[in-house]
Write a protein that holds these residues in place. Structure first.
Motif, PDB file in Angstrom:
ATOM      1  N   THR A 229      16.677   5.560  17.574  1.00 38.97           N
ATOM      2  CA  THR A 229      16.427   6.965  17.559  1.00 38.97           C
ATOM      3  C   THR A 229      15.927   7.701  16.566  1.00 38.97           C
ATOM      4  OG1 THR A 229      19.107   8.157  17.734  1.00 38.97           O
ATOM      5  CG2 THR A 229      18.059   7.074  19.977  1.00 38.97           C
ATOM      6  N   ASP A 230      16.175   7.137  15.552  1.00 41.76           N
ATOM      7  CA  ASP A 230      15.564   7.889  14.068  1.00 41.76           C
ATOM      8  C   ASP A 230      14.125   7.945  14.242  1.00 41.76           C
ATOM      9  OD1 ASP A 230      18.310   8.751  13.772  1.00 41.76           O
ATOM     10  OD2 ASP A 230      17.876   7.788  11.604  1.00 41.76           O
ATOM     11  N   ARG A 231      13.282   9.183  13.938  1.00 42.86           N
ATOM     12  CA  ARG A 231      12.229   9.301  14.149  1.00 42.86           C
ATOM     13  C   ARG A 231      11.652   9.178  12.563  1.00 42.86           C
ATOM     14  NH1 ARG A 231       8.398  13.269  13.726  1.00 42.86           N
ATOM     15  NH2 ARG A 231       9.736  15.159  13.292  1.00 42.86           N
ATOM     16  N   GLN A 232      10.915   8.339  12.774  1.00 37.37           N
ATOM     17  CA  GLN A 232      10.157   8.321  10.939  1.00 37.37           C
ATOM     18  C   GLN A 232       9.160   9.161  10.769  1.00 37.37           C
ATOM     19  OE1 GLN A 232      11.179   5.341   8.833  1.00 37.37           O
ATOM     20  NE2 GLN A 232      12.812   6.424  10.432  1.00 37.37           N
ATOM     21  N   LEU A 233       9.336  10.406   9.380  1.00 36.07           N
ATOM     22  CA  LEU A 233       8.777  11.574   8.725  1.00 36.07           C
ATOM     23  C   LEU A 233       7.515  10.733   8.124  1.00 36.07           C
ATOM     24  CD1 LEU A 233      11.398  13.021   6.423  1.00 36.07           C
ATOM     25  CD2 LEU A 233      10.631  13.413   8.392  1.00 36.07           C
ATOM     26  N   GLY A 234       6.061  11.444   8.965  1.00 36.67           N
ATOM     27  CA  GLY A 234       4.674  11.186   8.382  1.00 36.67           C
ATOM     28  C   GLY A 234       4.378  11.664   7.465  1.00 36.67           C
ATOM     29  N   ARG A 235       3.276  10.681   6.576  1.00 35.75           N
ATOM     30  CA  ARG A 235       3.209  11.200   5.093  1.00 35.75           C
ATOM     31  C   ARG A 235       2.515  12.714   5.110  1.00 35.75           C
ATOM     32  NH1 ARG A 235      -1.297  12.702   3.162  1.00 35.75           N
ATOM     33  NH2 ARG A 235      -2.242  12.449   5.763  1.00 35.75           N
ATOM     34  N   SER A 236       2.197  13.266   6.115  1.00 31.26           N
ATOM     35  CA  SER A 236       2.392  15.298   5.306  1.00 31.26           C
ATOM     36  C   SER A 236       3.601  15.446   4.984  1.00 31.26           C
ATOM     37  CB  SER A 236       2.180  15.658   7.121  1.00 31.26           C
ATOM     38  OG  SER A 236       2.143  15.242   8.026  1.00 31.26           O
ATOM     39  N   GLU A 237       4.636  14.744   6.612  1.00 32.11           N
ATOM     40  CA  GLU A 237       6.242  15.749   6.626  1.00 32.11           C
ATOM     41  C   GLU A 237       6.814  15.395   5.515  1.00 32.11           C
ATOM     42  OE1 GLU A 237       7.458  15.954  11.030  1.00 32.11           O
ATOM     43  OE2 GLU A 237       7.060  13.714   9.761  1.00 32.11           O
ATOM     44  N   ARG A 238       7.266  14.350   4.690  1.00 34.12           N
ATOM     45  CA  ARG A 238       6.974  13.651   3.264  1.00 34.12           C
ATOM     46  C   ARG A 238       6.372  14.937   2.457  1.00 34.12           C
ATOM     47  NH1 ARG A 238       5.649   8.686   5.454  1.00 34.12           N
ATOM     48  NH2 ARG A 238       4.172   8.582   4.047  1.00 34.12           N
ATOM     49  N   ILE A 239       5.112  14.627   2.982  1.00 33.19           N
ATOM     50  CA  ILE A 239       4.335  15.687   1.636  1.00 33.19           C
ATOM     51  C   ILE A 239       5.077  17.177   1.369  1.00 33.19           C
ATOM     52  CG2 ILE A 239       2.460  16.865   0.748  1.00 33.19           C
ATOM     53  CD1 ILE A 239       1.110  14.230   1.315  1.00 33.19           C
TER      54      ILE A 239
ATOM     55  N   ALA B  12       1.112  -1.067   0.270  1.00 34.91           N
ATOM     56  CA  ALA B  12      -0.182   0.442  -0.138  1.00 34.91           C
ATOM     57  C   ALA B  12       1.427   1.082  -0.144  1.00 34.91           C
ATOM     58  CB  ALA B  12      -0.514   0.392   0.623  1.00 34.91           C
ATOM     59  N   SER B  13       0.357   2.201  -0.811  1.00 33.33           N
ATOM     60  CA  SER B  13       1.655   3.269  -0.420  1.00 33.33           C
ATOM     61  C   SER B  13       0.992   4.230   0.328  1.00 33.33           C
ATOM     62  CB  SER B  13       0.569   4.202  -1.600  1.00 33.33           C
ATOM     63  OG  SER B  13       0.903   5.803  -1.611  1.00 33.33           O
ATOM     64  N   THR B  14       1.900   5.293   0.613  1.00 32.17           N
ATOM     65  CA  THR B  14       1.924   5.700   2.622  1.00 32.17           C
ATOM     66  C   THR B  14       1.289   6.818   1.727  1.00 32.17           C
ATOM     67  OG1 THR B  14       4.032   6.377   2.246  1.00 32.17           O
ATOM     68  CG2 THR B  14       3.502   4.986   3.488  1.00 32.17           C
ATOM     69  N   ALA B  15       0.444   6.884   0.262  1.00 33.15           N
ATOM     70  CA  ALA B  15       0.584   8.410   0.629  1.00 33.15           C
ATOM     71  C   ALA B  15      -1.200   8.620  -0.040  1.00 33.15           C
ATOM     72  CB  ALA B  15       0.646   9.242  -1.759  1.00 33.15           C
ATOM     73  N   MET B  16      -1.751  10.200   0.322  1.00 28.01           N
ATOM     74  CA  MET B  16      -3.257   9.883   1.172  1.00 28.01           C
ATOM     75  C   MET B  16      -3.906   9.676  -0.613  1.00 28.01           C
ATOM     76  SD  MET B  16      -5.621  11.017   2.483  1.00 28.01           S
ATOM     77  CE  MET B  16      -5.675  12.459   3.808  1.00 28.01           C
TER      78      MET B  16
ATOM     79  N   PHE C 205       1.488   7.097  10.249  1.00 33.48           N
ATOM     80  CA  PHE C 205       3.012   7.317   9.985  1.00 33.48           C
ATOM     81  C   PHE C 205       3.045   5.974   9.973  1.00 33.48           C
ATOM     82  CE2 PHE C 205       1.853  10.777  12.835  1.00 33.48           C
ATOM     83  CZ  PHE C 205       3.563  11.360  12.769  1.00 33.48           C
ATOM     84  N   THR C 206       4.832   4.994   9.531  1.00 34.09           N
ATOM     85  CA  THR C 206       4.650   3.669   8.858  1.00 34.09           C
ATOM     86  C   THR C 206       6.184   3.198  10.572  1.00 34.09           C
ATOM     87  OG1 THR C 206       6.629   4.531   7.972  1.00 34.09           O
ATOM     88  CG2 THR C 206       3.986   4.069   7.032  1.00 34.09           C
ATOM     89  N   ARG C 207       5.915   2.330  10.924  1.00 38.38           N
ATOM     90  CA  ARG C 207       6.983   1.422  11.416  1.00 38.38           C
ATOM     91  C   ARG C 207       8.180   1.941  10.623  1.00 38.38           C
ATOM     92  NH1 ARG C 207       5.150  -4.563  11.813  1.00 38.38           N
ATOM     93  NH2 ARG C 207       6.654  -5.192  13.204  1.00 38.38           N
ATOM     94  N   PRO C 208       9.039   1.798  11.052  1.00 36.35           N
ATOM     95  CA  PRO C 208      10.797   2.115  10.831  1.00 36.35           C
ATOM     96  C   PRO C 208      11.082   0.863   9.956  1.00 36.35           C
ATOM     97  CG  PRO C 208      10.385   2.469  13.085  1.00 36.35           C
ATOM     98  CD  PRO C 208       9.279   2.863  13.086  1.00 36.35           C
ATOM     99  N   VAL C 209      11.955   0.762   9.569  1.00 34.49           N
ATOM    100  CA  VAL C 209      12.169  -0.438   8.541  1.00 34.49           C
ATOM    101  C   VAL C 209      12.638  -1.849   9.986  1.00 34.49           C
ATOM    102  CG1 VAL C 209      14.420   0.498   8.075  1.00 34.49           C
ATOM    103  CG2 VAL C 209      13.720  -2.298   6.855  1.00 34.49           C
ATOM    104  N   TRP C 210      13.719  -0.975  10.816  1.00 35.20           N
ATOM    105  CA  TRP C 210      14.203  -1.927  11.719  1.00 35.20           C
ATOM    106  C   TRP C 210      12.925  -2.684  12.833  1.00 35.20           C
ATOM    107  CZ3 TRP C 210      15.951   2.987  11.304  1.00 35.20           C
ATOM    108  CH2 TRP C 210      15.099   3.826  12.202  1.00 35.20           C
ATOM    109  N   GLU C 211      12.446  -2.083  12.910  1.00 37.32           N
ATOM    110  CA  GLU C 211      10.820  -2.813  13.519  1.00 37.32           C
ATOM    111  C   GLU C 211       9.810  -3.616  12.557  1.00 37.32           C
ATOM    112  OE1 GLU C 211       7.853   0.541  15.483  1.00 37.32           O
ATOM    113  OE2 GLU C 211       9.555   0.769  16.364  1.00 37.32           O
ATOM    114  N   TYR C 212      10.232  -3.354  11.766  1.00 37.10           N
ATOM    115  CA  TYR C 212       9.133  -4.175  10.762  1.00 37.10           C
ATOM    116  C   TYR C 212      10.710  -5.628  10.740  1.00 37.10           C
ATOM    117  CZ  TYR C 212       7.742  -6.386   6.436  1.00 37.10           C
ATOM    118  OH  TYR C 212       6.816  -7.739   5.156  1.00 37.10           O
ATOM    119  N   ILE C 213      11.794  -5.501  10.259  1.00 39.83           N
ATOM    120  CA  ILE C 213      12.265  -6.941  10.173  1.00 39.83           C
ATOM    121  C   ILE C 213      12.412  -7.740  12.484  1.00 39.83           C
ATOM    122  CG2 ILE C 213      15.055  -7.059  10.681  1.00 39.83           C
ATOM    123  CD1 ILE C 213      13.956  -7.104   7.629  1.00 39.83           C
TER     124      ILE C 213
END
Length: 431
Positions: free
Chosen positions: A367-377, A47-51, A106-114
């Motif tokens: 410790t990195d904070r992931q960008l949310g969808r609105s922040e990526r836009i 799924a895309s993380t865009a609106m 917000f989506t999970r960081p790759v390390w949490e997914y792994i």
């Protein structure tokens, strides 16, 4: 494939003709994409993380649409009585539409997914099942030249080794999406393919059961993939990926074989980078042989048997502060199964673990904070404002956005890894 085609059709007969012509098409896998990170399940990976764009307003009632579908299905060779029995009393599923339109901020960081995908319990269960099904796996490898471990990894990721194959009526789900979803042409294609499965007699007695998006069985095949690649490996006359583990594993192997799997070769491997390395080389468009990467000082973190002439790309899933990997052809084969780099990386690491190899050695930047969808836009908009070309501001961090990020980083004298961090967004916000 997009529903936008439907918007330009004012005549229903024309719409049906064009839709039928697309019935043999599938969405092509892109070469080594930088896919959005998954939010929860393997299904969410695609799924895309865009609106999401809203689904087009239906031109017809569901009953009118069903009658036109019936004509198309019969023209495509579906038995009229089978169609009528299948659609008798069938209604739209509002939960499926909500799932199709649901996009998390917000989506999970790759390390949490792994962490979740390559868990201790999944590894342990996979090793037991690998030993239990060794005769089948050997026969599958002889037939399709695909390694045991990757098949067990896909089985574990897609359905938790067959324990979670979904509970949705696939025909109802696909009919709902084809009538009221965001990609109506694609879903209609899958629906016609699902009717073909019923007509061929491959469906279990309880009917086609799967995920809300129509993925079926222990290996979660879409109907078009099933029709092309599912096999009857246990010899009972049916391609039963729901209840037959031999059929499910062999079908996955057949699909990987068709996707160019190279038996005995790794999917990729973790590497060490020398200090001062040019991170701009971590670009999916840059492919060099393993030997050429070694000349640049890039070496595996463990001893590995690999063809030195094999072409590879350098992958930094969490930027220059996280682990680095060289990705080979088999990684691309996994991407054709599920077009997400996070998914393919998890499959690769899980298959390594099933073979007794260690996990990721370098630390993740947890410790990195992931960008949310609105922040990526916002990041894409700011890149455009600063003279770069990330493409449309849709919140999807694809190849163009990574390239624009890399160019901005180079201008700023930063490691040009193309990684859209929160710190990078802060720099772009500065006047």
């Amino acid at each position: 494939m997009s529903y936008l085609l439907l918007r330009g059709l004012s005549n229903c007969a024309t719409a049906c003709t064009l839709l039928l012509l697309t019935a043999c098409a599938e969405v092509p896998a892109q070469p080594l994409p930088v896919a959005p990170l998954p939010s929860a399940s393997p299904e969410a990976i695609t799924a895309s993380t865009a609106m999401p764009a809203p689904a087009p307003a239906p031109l017809l009632t569901f009953e009118e649409w069903r009658m036109l579908l019936r004509s198309d299905a019969i023209a495509a060779g579906i038995n009229a009585d089978l169609f009528d029995r299948t659609f008798a009393g069938l209604t739209l599923d509002p939960n499926v539409v909500r799932a199709d339109n649901s996009q998390p901020e917000f989506t999970r960081p790759v390390w949490e997914y792994i962490d979740g995908a390559v868990s201790v319990s999944r590894i342990a269960q996979g090793r037991l099942l690998k030993a239990q099904h060794r005769p089948t796996l050997k026969a599958v490898r002889k037939a399709y030249a695909v390694d045991h471990e990757v098949l067990i990894a896909i089985w574990g990721m897609e359905s938790n080794y067959g324990s979670n194959i979904g509970s949705h009526n696939v025909i109802r789900s696909l009919a709902t999406l084809a009538f009221d979803g965001r990609r109506q042409v694609f879903w209609r294609t899958q629906l016609l393919a699902a009717l073909q499965i019923l007509q061929n007699g491959d469906a279990p007695a309880q009917g086609l059961i799967g995920s809300w998006a129509g993925a079926m069985g222990q290996t979660q095949f879409m109907p078009t993939t099933f029709n092309e690649h599912a096999v009857d490996f246990d010899g009972d006359g049916r391609r039963d990926v729901w209840r037959s583990t031999p059929d499910a594993l062999a079908s996955a192997a057949h699909y990987l074989q068709a996707s160019g799997w190279e038996n005995g070769q790794p999917w990729g491997f973790e590497v060490n980078l020398q200090q001062g390395f040019d991170y701009a080389l971590a670009d999916p468009e840059i492919r060099r042989s393993v030997a050429q990467w070694r000349i640049l000082g890039i070496n595996p973190t463990r001893t590995i048997d690999v063809n030195e002439h094999s072409l590879a790309t350098l992958f930094l899933p969490a930027g220059h502060r996280g682990p680095a990997f060289l990705l080979l052809n088999n990684f691309r084969s996994i991407l054709k199964y599920n077009n997400s780099t996070a998914y393919a990386l998890a499959i690769g690491l899980l298959s390594d673990a099933l073979d007794g190899n260690p996990g990721v050695q370098a630390p993740w930047p947890r410790t990195d904070r992931q960008l949310g969808r609105s922040e990526r836009i916002e990041l894409q908009e700011l890149l455009t404002r600063n003279g770069f070309e990330p493409g449309p501001a849709d919140g999807i961090i694809g190849a163009n956005t990574r390239k624009a990020v890399r160019a901005f980083q180079q201008r700023q004298g930063l490691p040009a890894d193309g990684y859209p961090s929160h710190e990078l967004l802060q720099k772009l916000r500065q006047p």
